[in-house]
Design an enzyme around this catalytic site. Sequence first.
Site, PDB file in Angstrom:
ATOM      1  CD  GLN A 178       9.404  41.501  44.202  1.00  8.24           C
ATOM      2  OE1 GLN A 178      10.299  42.239  44.237  1.00  8.24           O
ATOM      3  NE2 GLN A 178       9.531  40.014  44.028  1.00  8.24           N
ATOM      4  CG  ASP A 179       5.505  41.306  48.747  1.00  9.90           C
ATOM      5  OD1 ASP A 179       6.673  41.983  48.926  1.00  9.90           O
ATOM      6  OD2 ASP A 179       5.492  40.203  49.149  1.00  9.90           O
ATOM      7  N   PRO A 180       3.486  44.336  49.686  1.00  7.69           N
ATOM      8  CG  PRO A 180       1.152  44.382  50.110  1.00  7.69           C
ATOM      9  CD  PRO A 180       2.231  43.590  49.526  1.00  7.69           C
ATOM     10  CG  ASN A 194       8.153  37.868  47.483  1.00  9.99           C
ATOM     11  OD1 ASN A 194       7.417  38.639  46.830  1.00  9.99           O
ATOM     12  ND2 ASN A 194       9.494  37.796  47.575  1.00  9.99           N
TER      13      ASN A 194
END
EC number: 3.2.2.27
Length: 231
Positions: free
Chosen positions: A69-71, A139
């Site tokens: 999804q995101d880092p 996010n």
Amino acid sequence: MTADDRIKLEPSWKEALRAEFDQPYMTELRTFLQQERAAGKEIYPPGPMIFNALNSTPLDKVKVVILGQDPYHGPGQAHGLCFSVQPGVPAPPSLVNIYKELKRDLNIDIPNHGYLQSWADQGVLMLNTTMTVERANANAHKDKGWQFFTDRIIEVVSQKQPHLVFMLWGAHAQSKQKLIDATKHLVLTSVHPSPLSAYRGFLGCGHFSRTNKFLEQNGEAPIEWRLPPVV
């Protein structure tokens, strides 16, 4: 942000994605990142590592795609490969569950680090659908433009490569299924390996052995999922 020499991007990806760097969303994304940095916000991964997934795994070498999804948003963790952390950083909980499934599925001993670079070097594209994050603010960069860029990456690799395995763990990754040609690729789905959900089907999914079986059936060398030690 343009696809010129100011961006270190592996040549096959640079060619395939050239048009994306001229899109309005990319201009807006570049402006957003510049403003965030100017405001003193710390952005992960560090600039030279943002495109690590693409630079580690050329387009024509991709065999497997794992979507994140995101880092990670903690200091020193993210280095541009989803689920992976830099050497010397403890494996986060989701990665620990990935290791548990590897142990159950292929009897691979759980390593003492979380650095997955050797998978990327073998053709595993480890792509976060949002490629940057603000420190301690998960996010924070969602819906800022990265989603258009990474959707295009998924489309390109699905179109260009003949027989891939896509590992889609959790609802967010599975929302990208529409971008994948399932008539020629193997799409494996499961709940996310997070401790909140792994026990509902990730542990026991057998994705790693199923991936290697599919690759071998299509004349490709299997992935050596066993990680080398980090010196």
